[in-house]
Design a protein around this motif. Structure first.
Motif, short mmCIF file in Angstrom:
data_model
loop_
_atom_site.label_atom_id
_atom_site.label_comp_id
_atom_site.label_asym_id
_atom_site.label_seq_id
_atom_site.Cartn_x
_atom_site.Cartn_y
_atom_site.Cartn_z
N SER A 32 0.81 -1.22 0.00
CA SER A 32 0.00 0.00 0.00
C SER A 32 0.84 1.27 0.00
N TRP A 33 2.12 1.14 0.31
CA TRP A 33 2.97 2.33 0.46
C TRP A 33 3.77 2.67 -0.81
N ALA A 34 3.47 2.02 -1.93
CA ALA A 34 4.25 2.22 -3.15
C ALA A 34 4.25 3.68 -3.59
N ALA A 35 3.11 4.35 -3.48
CA ALA A 35 3.04 5.75 -3.91
C ALA A 35 3.91 6.64 -3.04
N GLU A 36 3.96 6.34 -1.74
CA GLU A 36 4.81 7.12 -0.84
C GLU A 36 6.28 6.94 -1.17
N THR A 37 6.66 5.73 -1.57
CA THR A 37 8.04 5.46 -1.98
C THR A 37 8.42 6.33 -3.17
N ALA A 38 7.52 6.43 -4.14
CA ALA A 38 7.78 7.26 -5.32
C ALA A 38 7.92 8.74 -4.92
N LYS A 39 7.11 9.20 -3.99
CA LYS A 39 7.21 10.60 -3.53
C LYS A 39 8.55 10.86 -2.85
N LEU A 40 9.02 9.90 -2.07
CA LEU A 40 10.30 10.09 -1.38
C LEU A 40 11.46 10.15 -2.38
N HIS A 41 11.39 9.36 -3.44
CA HIS A 41 12.44 9.42 -4.46
C HIS A 41 12.42 10.77 -5.18
N ALA A 42 11.22 11.26 -5.47
CA ALA A 42 11.12 12.57 -6.11
C ALA A 42 11.67 13.66 -5.20
N ALA A 43 11.41 13.54 -3.90
CA ALA A 43 11.95 14.51 -2.94
C ALA A 43 13.47 14.44 -2.89
N TYR A 44 14.02 13.22 -3.02
CA TYR A 44 15.49 13.08 -3.05
C TYR A 44 16.06 13.77 -4.28
N LEU A 45 15.46 13.55 -5.45
CA LEU A 45 15.98 14.15 -6.68
C LEU A 45 15.98 15.67 -6.57
N ASP A 46 14.95 16.21 -5.99
CA ASP A 46 14.89 17.67 -5.80
C ASP A 46 15.96 18.13 -4.81
N TRP A 47 16.11 17.41 -3.71
CA TRP A 47 17.08 17.75 -2.67
C TRP A 47 18.51 17.66 -3.18
N SER A 48 18.77 16.74 -4.09
CA SER A 48 20.14 16.49 -4.57
C SER A 48 20.47 17.23 -5.85
N THR A 49 19.64 18.20 -6.22
CA THR A 49 19.94 19.06 -7.36
C THR A 49 20.66 20.30 -6.85
N PRO A 50 21.92 20.50 -7.24
CA PRO A 50 22.71 21.60 -6.65
C PRO A 50 22.23 22.97 -7.12
N PRO A 51 22.41 23.99 -6.28
CA PRO A 51 22.03 25.34 -6.68
C PRO A 51 22.98 25.87 -7.75
N GLU A 52 22.48 26.79 -8.56
CA GLU A 52 23.28 27.34 -9.64
C GLU A 52 24.09 28.55 -9.19
#
Length: 549
Positions: free
Chosen positions: A335-355
């Motif tokens: 049941s938590w598959a959607a939450e897993t996808a959200k956490l990965h998206a949050a990681y990608l955003d967090w790990s994008t360096p500032p310009e």
């Protein structure tokens, strides 16, 4: 009949040693003489701390004990920095120390140290060999101790006269690896916990992993739709671009990730100890009784219940555990598959360096460039300092055995670690990150890279200060700067003086061509980035930190 020195080398060969790191000393000349006729590659270093850190990196990347030899007294005490790293990081390492002759012991002889007392709290086992005929026994045991349970460093003291004595001794045999496997009842209990979970989370850490175990962990995460985080400086344990990856559980954790762990109902901790740094000072998981149902998997029974009381304790190595649990499958789509996808998206955003940032050099675009040009199997090493945040947060590790960084937060690690990594994997790209303060703690090992034609690239982020300490100083005592300013050499010129390649970067646009020249030079290289000290973190300037104090 063989000398003690010959027996030491025979025992190392029997246990699969192919290289060792050392600073030579008269106290173990008999070993050096025996190495003359050995297939073991001897890498001579410039300082014992660097030699021990090289041995640590070898053990970290291979899971087999890194081997280091140093002389007595100052040689041994210099090496202690690497021993402390290996102990806190659970890395297999064996340090051999030449000791004063037996007749001089307990007299405070020249360079005498009681190594059992000196290393007692920072090594897994410390022993002095008095009888050369027992060398095969002790060395084989050292390999077993260093690799079993929770791996760690072993220190062996070698009296000089013992090494030159001629004795009859049994032929050395390799140690027998000890593996710990989960029981079926424990796997059943874990399966039941996951079946009833609504918000599970997996944290990977520790050692005793390998590439196959990491691949199996991917399979488990996919089958159960589990979100996976990696403990502090263990990021190479899971592909960061895998859709189940949620981020690093360490210093400066993504607030969204921290919230997810705190709100989890089941936490599966595999291989790690969940110490002060990954636990955010024991707040993600409360000690001793976590709010979450904790399933702790560790190869050493002594770590289970040591800090946290687990709901389910599984005494197994990470490799053995994932091999067993791969066979267990969920009854349906979790049941938590959607939450897993959200956490990965949050990681990608967090790990994008500032310009952007203060000063003419912007670290964000530099990291982006490296992400685009470095191969997936490139090995990145670093020591400690604010510069390391750029690697820790923004580099996306893809494969096992690509990270050499101390969880103990030791400065000076990156350059010697890079030397060891390049000696181990000469075909792979090896990049060391260091701050100006960090580099000069073991920067002399750049000479070792030159001596053995190991073309590493060292990126020195030079801001003219001990950055982490200055940041804390400005936060706690704003405007009262003492002891954190540095006057540095020209690092590019220093590289050339050693016989390597040197580059200086004073504008962002300079970095890409400078790095390419360094990488294609065929020599060990230093790329110095002259960074504005205001750019102290990716998100805050030094002035902002001072003003908020």
């Amino acid at each position: 009949m063989k000398t003690g020195g010959q027996l030491i080398v025979d025992a190392l060969e029997a246990n699969g040693t192919d290289r060792m790191f050392c600073v030579p000393g008269e106290s173990y000349l008999a070993v050096l003489d025996a190495l003359h006729d050995s297939s073991i590659r001897t890498i001579v270093c410039r300082q014992e701390g660097g030699a021990a850190m090289m041995a640590d990196c070898q053990g970290r990347l291979t899971g087999k004990p890194g081997i280091c030899f140093v002389t007595r007294g100052p040689g041994a005490t210099n090496a202690s920095a690497g021993i402390h790293i290996a102990m806190q990081d659970s890395v297999p390492l064996i340090l051999f120390i030449g000791q004063v002759a037996s007749h001089a012991k307990e007299r405070e002889a020249f360079q005498e140290v009681d190594y059992v007392r000196f290393f007692g709290d920072i090594a897994k086992w410390v022993v002095e060999i008095d009888d050369a005929s027992r060398i095969p026994e002790f060395v084989t045991r050292a390999f077993a101790v260093a690799t079993s349970g929770r791996p760690g460093p072993v220190v062996i003291s070698l009296p000089e006269d013992m090494l030159t004595s001629v004795v009859d001794a049994p032929e050395a045999l390799p140690h027998t690896p000890v593996e710990t496997y989960p029981g079926e009842a424990e796997l059943d209990a874990l399966e039941m916990l996951l079946a009833g979970a609504k918000r599970p989370f997996v944290i990977l850490g520790g050692t005793r992993w390998n590439a196959d175990a990491v691949a199996r962990m991917h399979e488990i995460a996919e089958a159960w739709s589990l979100p996976v985080g990696c403990s502090f400086r263990r990021q190479m344990l899971f592909d960061h671009l895998h859709p189940n990856y949620a981020g690093d559980v360490g210093i400066g954790i993504n607030p969204k990730l921290a919230t997810a762990i705190k709100q989890a109902d089941v936490v599966l901790l595999i291989g790690g100890r969940m110490g002060e740094m990954p636990s955010s000072d024991y707040t993600l998981l409360k000690s001793p009784y976590p709010d979450q149902a904790l399933v702790h998997v560790h190869a050493d029974a002594g770590e289970l219940g040591r800090v946290y009381r687990p709901t389910l304790a599984i005494n197994a190595s990470p490799a053995a555990f994932v091999e067993a649990f791969t066979k267990r499958m969920p009854a349906g789509t979790p049941s938590w598959a959607a939450e897993t996808a959200k956490l990965h998206a949050a990681y990608l955003d967090w790990s994008t360096p500032p310009e952007n940032g203060p000063g003419p050099v912007q670290m964000g675009p530099i990291i982006n460039y490296l992400e685009n040009v470095l191969p997936d199997d490139a090995i990145l090493t670093n020591g400690a300092g604010n510069y390391a945040t750029w690697v820790h947060r923004f580099h996306r590790f893809r494969r096992f055995a690509t990270q050499g960084a101390p969880t103990s937060g030791s400065m000076g690690y990156g350059t010697p670690a890079a030397v060891a990594a390049k000696a181990l994997y000469p075909e792979r790209t090896v990049v060391a990150f260091a701050g100006d303060g960090c580099f000069l703690m073991n920067g002399q090992e750049f000479a070792t890279a030159v001596q053995y034609d190991l073309p590493i690239v060292v990126i020195v982020v030079n801001n003219g200060i001990y950055g982490t300490i200055r940041m804390h100083q400005e936060r706690e005592y704003p405007g009262r700067v003492v002891g954190t300013d540095l006057k540095n050499p020209d690092f590019a010129a220093l590289a050339r003086a050693y016989g390597g390649h040197g580059e200086t970067v004073e504008k962002t646009a300079d970095f890409a061509p400078a790095f390419e020249r360094a990488r294609t030079s065929g020599k060990p290289a230093i790329v110095e980035i002259r960074l504005d000290p205001e750019a102290i973190t990716p998100t805050r300037t030094m002035t902002q930190i001072r003003d908020r104090a």
